[in-house]
Enzyme design. Structure first.
Site, PDB file in Angstrom:
ATOM      1  CG  HIS A  84      32.297   1.714  87.768  1.00  0.00           C
ATOM      2  ND1 HIS A  84      32.289   2.427  88.943  1.00  0.00           N
ATOM      3  CD2 HIS A  84      31.903   0.455  88.091  1.00  0.00           C
ATOM      4  CE1 HIS A  84      31.922   1.619  89.929  1.00  0.00           C
ATOM      5  NE2 HIS A  84      31.671   0.420  89.435  1.00  0.00           N
ATOM      6  CG  HIS A  88      34.616  -3.480  89.195  1.00  0.00           C
ATOM      7  ND1 HIS A  88      34.954  -3.177  90.500  1.00  0.00           N
ATOM      8  CD2 HIS A  88      33.387  -2.933  88.998  1.00  0.00           C
ATOM      9  CE1 HIS A  88      33.970  -2.475  91.062  1.00  0.00           C
ATOM     10  NE2 HIS A  88      33.015  -2.307  90.174  1.00  0.00           N
ATOM     11  CE1 TYR A  99      32.468  -4.342  94.357  1.00  0.00           C
ATOM     12  CE2 TYR A  99      30.534  -5.691  94.793  1.00  0.00           C
ATOM     13  CZ  TYR A  99      31.113  -4.561  94.256  1.00  0.00           C
ATOM     14  OH  TYR A  99      30.326  -3.638  93.590  1.00  0.00           O
ATOM     15  CD  GLU A 108      31.268  -0.366  93.064  1.00  0.00           C
ATOM     16  OE1 GLU A 108      30.866   0.668  92.510  1.00  0.00           O
ATOM     17  OE2 GLU A 108      31.391  -1.430  92.457  1.00  0.00           O
ATOM     18  CG  ASP A 181      25.730  -1.777  98.131  1.00  0.00           C
ATOM     19  OD1 ASP A 181      25.996  -2.446  97.114  1.00  0.00           O
ATOM     20  OD2 ASP A 181      26.162  -0.625  98.336  1.00  0.00           O
ATOM     21  CG  HIS A 186      27.332   0.018  94.651  1.00  0.00           C
ATOM     22  ND1 HIS A 186      27.177  -1.327  94.921  1.00  0.00           N
ATOM     23  CD2 HIS A 186      27.853   0.089  93.404  1.00  0.00           C
ATOM     24  CE1 HIS A 186      27.577  -2.031  93.875  1.00  0.00           C
ATOM     25  NE2 HIS A 186      27.987  -1.198  92.943  1.00  0.00           N
TER      26      HIS A 186
HETATM   27 ZN   LIG Z   1      31.201  -1.346  90.414  1.00  0.00          ZN
END
Ligand SMILES: [Zn+2]
Length: 265
Positions: A84, A88, A99, A108, A181, A186
């Protein structure tokens, strides 16, 4: 450290193996030579800080915390989390998805998709055999939960008095609007995550082959840009599937139906 044997430090060995498995997925499945497709050496720092509950890609290398031992185990334990974080770096190099809000949740989700594929490929699992969890093994036995996220059933990974309940939606009807967030990157990633799970399991076989190739080409497609939202990315994946397999193919139909099932198109 290149091609050396185990060191006796489990975090070092897990990080090393995770970097290698991530490189192997991108190279063997998509002929991509590392994060930048130019052979960037993959480095990592482990035992970062004290009781640090995270792992991240800092733009040049992977950084892993040891976890606090109460809620989280060491972050090298989960191969898909390593995949993961490194993904990115790929996204930053390619689509550059901003983002925050939907483009951030898509960023994500792309990391969860290829993180899960790193694990599935190493374990030799078909789409039906995979657990589709992100971060299995990361939560200690004191936590009521199995992982950080579930791509198959977003919102079901944990439900714990301390951590709270997994907040991920799996459908646009439940899309979470929040200022926290980075606009729920997320949280709302559960929606495109489930779309990938649905497409991959409907197509069948090894998810990194056809479904993964469609998502990978879509990430590199010029129509996926910094501000691309869920619906924009859905259209690109359908276009890519059509070019790879034909517009009337089972693969293209599976991709389109997946996005429809989660309410994106
Ligand atoms: Zn991430």
């Amino acid at each position: 450290m290149k091609g050396e044997g185990p060191t006796g430090d489990i975090a070092v060995d897990e990080a090393y193996d995770g970097l290698g498995a991530t490189f192997a997925l991108f190279w063997e499945a998509y002929q991509r030579n590392s994060i930048d497709d130019a052979g960037l050496p993959l480095d990592a720092t482990v035992h970062y800080d004290q009781d640090y509950d995270n792992a991240f890609w800092d733009g040049t290398q992977m950084v892993f915390g040891d976890g606090d031992g109460e809620l989280f185990n060491r972050f090298t334990i989960a191969l898909d989390v390593i995949g993961h974080e490194l993904t990115h770096g790929v996204t930053e190099k390619e689509a550059g998805l901003a983002y925050f809000n939907q483009s951030g949740a898509l960023n994500e989700s792309i990391s969860d998709v290829f993180g899960s594929l790193v694990k599935q490929k190493l374990l030799g699992q078909t789409a039906d055999q995979a657990d589709w969890l992100i971060g299995a093994g990361l939560l200690t036995s004191a936590v009521k939960g199995v992982a950080l996220r579930s791509m198959k059933e977003p919102g079901t990974a944990y439900d714990d008095p301390v951590l709270g309940k997994d907040p991920q939606p799996g459908h646009m009807d439940d899309f979470v609007r929040t200022n926290q967030d980075n606009g729920g990157v997320h949280i709302n990633s559960g929606i495109p995550n489930r779309a990938f799970y649905l497409a991959a399991t409907t197509i069948g076989g090894n998810a990194w082959d056809r479904a993964g190739r469609i998502w990978y080409n879509a990430l590199l497609d010029p129509n996926t840009r910094a501000n691309t939202d869920f619906a924009g990315f859905a259209r690109v994946t359908i276009d890519v599937a059509g070019r790879l397999h034909g517009t009337d193919s089972a693969e293209t139909t599976a991709v389109a139906e997946a996005w429809t099932t989660v309410g994106v198109i």
